[in-house]
Design a protein around this motif. Structure first.
Motif, PDB file in Angstrom:
ATOM      1  N   ARG A  63       0.849  -1.196   0.000  1.00 37.26           N
ATOM      2  CA  ARG A  63       0.000   0.000   0.000  1.00 37.26           C
ATOM      3  C   ARG A  63       0.883   1.244   0.000  1.00 37.26           C
ATOM      4  O   ARG A  63       0.718   2.151   0.815  1.00 37.26           O
ATOM      5  CB  ARG A  63      -0.940  -0.012   1.217  1.00 37.26           C
ATOM      6  CG  ARG A  63      -2.037  -1.040   1.129  1.00 37.26           C
ATOM      7  CD  ARG A  63      -3.103  -0.831   2.178  1.00 37.26           C
ATOM      8  NE  ARG A  63      -4.158  -1.822   2.096  1.00 37.26           N
ATOM      9  CZ  ARG A  63      -5.211  -1.746   1.271  1.00 37.26           C
ATOM     10  NH1 ARG A  63      -5.337  -0.709   0.471  1.00 37.26           N
ATOM     11  NH2 ARG A  63      -6.111  -2.702   1.269  1.00 37.26           N
ATOM     12  N   GLY A  67       2.843   0.725  -5.272  1.00 38.06           N
ATOM     13  CA  GLY A  67       1.788  -0.268  -5.329  1.00 38.06           C
ATOM     14  C   GLY A  67       0.506   0.283  -5.914  1.00 38.06           C
ATOM     15  O   GLY A  67      -0.159  -0.376  -6.727  1.00 38.06           O
ATOM     16  N   ASP A  68       0.137   1.499  -5.512  1.00 36.45           N
ATOM     17  CA  ASP A  68      -1.066   2.123  -6.069  1.00 36.45           C
ATOM     18  C   ASP A  68      -0.927   2.294  -7.577  1.00 36.45           C
ATOM     19  O   ASP A  68      -1.882   2.047  -8.333  1.00 36.45           O
ATOM     20  CB  ASP A  68      -1.300   3.493  -5.418  1.00 36.45           C
ATOM     21  CG  ASP A  68      -1.697   3.393  -3.951  1.00 36.45           C
ATOM     22  OD1 ASP A  68      -2.111   2.292  -3.517  1.00 36.45           O
ATOM     23  OD2 ASP A  68      -1.587   4.409  -3.237  1.00 36.45           O
ATOM     24  N   ARG A  86      -3.251  -6.492  -0.333  1.00 41.80           N
ATOM     25  CA  ARG A  86      -2.528  -5.227  -0.210  1.00 41.80           C
ATOM     26  C   ARG A  86      -1.985  -5.109   1.212  1.00 41.80           C
ATOM     27  O   ARG A  86      -2.734  -4.999   2.168  1.00 41.80           O
ATOM     28  CB  ARG A  86      -3.440  -4.033  -0.521  1.00 41.80           C
ATOM     29  CG  ARG A  86      -4.063  -4.005  -1.907  1.00 41.80           C
ATOM     30  CD  ARG A  86      -3.043  -3.805  -3.014  1.00 41.80           C
ATOM     31  NE  ARG A  86      -2.199  -2.642  -2.836  1.00 41.80           N
ATOM     32  CZ  ARG A  86      -2.510  -1.390  -3.217  1.00 41.80           C
ATOM     33  NH1 ARG A  86      -3.679  -1.161  -3.785  1.00 41.80           N
ATOM     34  NH2 ARG A  86      -1.643  -0.402  -3.056  1.00 41.80           N
ATOM     35  N   THR A  92       6.154  -2.738  -2.281  1.00 44.90           N
ATOM     36  CA  THR A  92       5.902  -3.367  -3.572  1.00 44.90           C
ATOM     37  C   THR A  92       7.211  -3.931  -4.127  1.00 44.90           C
ATOM     38  O   THR A  92       8.247  -3.278  -4.106  1.00 44.90           O
ATOM     39  CB  THR A  92       5.293  -2.346  -4.546  1.00 44.90           C
ATOM     40  OG1 THR A  92       4.032  -1.904  -4.003  1.00 44.90           O
ATOM     41  CG2 THR A  92       5.080  -2.943  -5.918  1.00 44.90           C
TER      42      THR A  92
END
Length: 295
Positions: A63, A67-68, A86, A92
């Motif tokens: 998160r 990652g987004d 998540r 990530t």
């Protein structure tokens, strides 16, 4: 959802440095550096989408901002991300590689978050979202060897996977031996290269046909073995077929094996079998290597 192919494993950022020159260890050369969505599960899903198939990702993504951005990219490409785990405290993952005109020079896969997430990424297959031990998912599952050996062992024994058509990739030669718990799975198809087959069998093979036969002797129900530009072999209950890849100019190598696997899956779902399915997979991998589209 049963028409959807579940892609379980690494979804991360690929950072790839490519040079048109031949390279040796220690070279400092001009080239291009790209950052694109990657990972074995992601590469397979992208190719499946190019063939018009539905793909749902089961993976771990942080998160964080990276990652987004990665989830948004997956969504734009039409992949299902609703079951992605998540993590609040895991970053990530990232894969970094250097490629020259003579192929892959070196690579590092930082998939620690996927490994640390463990069986959390599999919850949708056990909590009823996609399946459970009593009602296992009956569709096709593409499984990535970036998972830990412990988790792959759990999958081999889990009733939640008992009805699935399992398609399995080692991720890299360094992780090939992780697949040993799944070698004898009756509904599994393994996709390996010659080096990976040798590591799994603890032997050295001269060609893909010999490697495929050896893996069958060790219990593999179905196996496909590639060997770069040399003939590839598919072996299963109906026998053994071998085909030679097309000759192409190599412009990239990262993701070629994943493209081969996804294209073979797509060919079989489209009705192709044996030599025809193998040939379509080799054609798609050649297109990827030469810089074209797989689908």
């Amino acid at each position: 959802m049963n028409d959807t192919i579940l892609c379980i494993g690494a979804v991360l950022w690929d950072v790839i440095g490519r040079s048109p020159r031949h390279m040796r260890l220690g070279n400092d050369v001009p080239g291009r550096i790209t950052r694109i969505p990657g990972g074995v599960a992601m590469n397979i899903a992208m190719t499946l989408r190019r063939f018009g198939l539905q793909a749902e990702l089961l993976t771990a993504i942080g998160r964080d901002a990276e990652g987004d951005e990665l989830v948004a990219a997956c969504t734009r490409m039409g992949m299902g991300t609703g079951h992605v785990y998540r993590s609040e405290d895991l970053p990530t993952d990232v894969y970094m590689a250097v490629e020259g005109a003579n192929g892959l020079i070196a690579a590092i896969a930082d998939a620690h978050s996927l490994e640390e997430a463990g069986d959390k990424i599999l919850r949708p297959l056990t909590d009823g979202s996609l399946g459970s031990a009593d009602a296992p998912y009956p569709g096709l599952i593409a499984l990535d060897g970036n998972l830990t050996e412990e988790l792959l062992g759990q999958i081999a024994q889990s009733p939640a996977f008992a009805a699935a058509d399992l398609r399995i990739a080692p991720a890299s030669p360094g992780k090939a031996e992780r697949l040993l718990p799944l070698l004898r799975a009756p509904r599994a198809t393994l996709y390996v290269n010659l080096e990976e087959a040798g590591l799994i069998c603890a032997e050295t093979f001269e060609d893909s046909a010999a490697a495929a036969r050896a893996m069958q002797k060790r219990g593999a129900a179905r196996v496909l073995v590639t060997d770069g530009s040399r003939p590839a072999t598919a072996a299963g209950p109906d026998g053994l077929v071998t085909a030679t890849p097309p000759e192409v100019l190599v412009t990239r190598v990262t993701g070629a094996g994943d493209t081969f696997m996804a294209a073979h899956i797509a060919a079989e779902l489209g009705g192709a079998t044996g030599a025809a399915a193998l040939d379509r997979a080799l054609q798609a991998a050649a297109a990827h290597i030469s810089g074209g589209a797989a689908g």
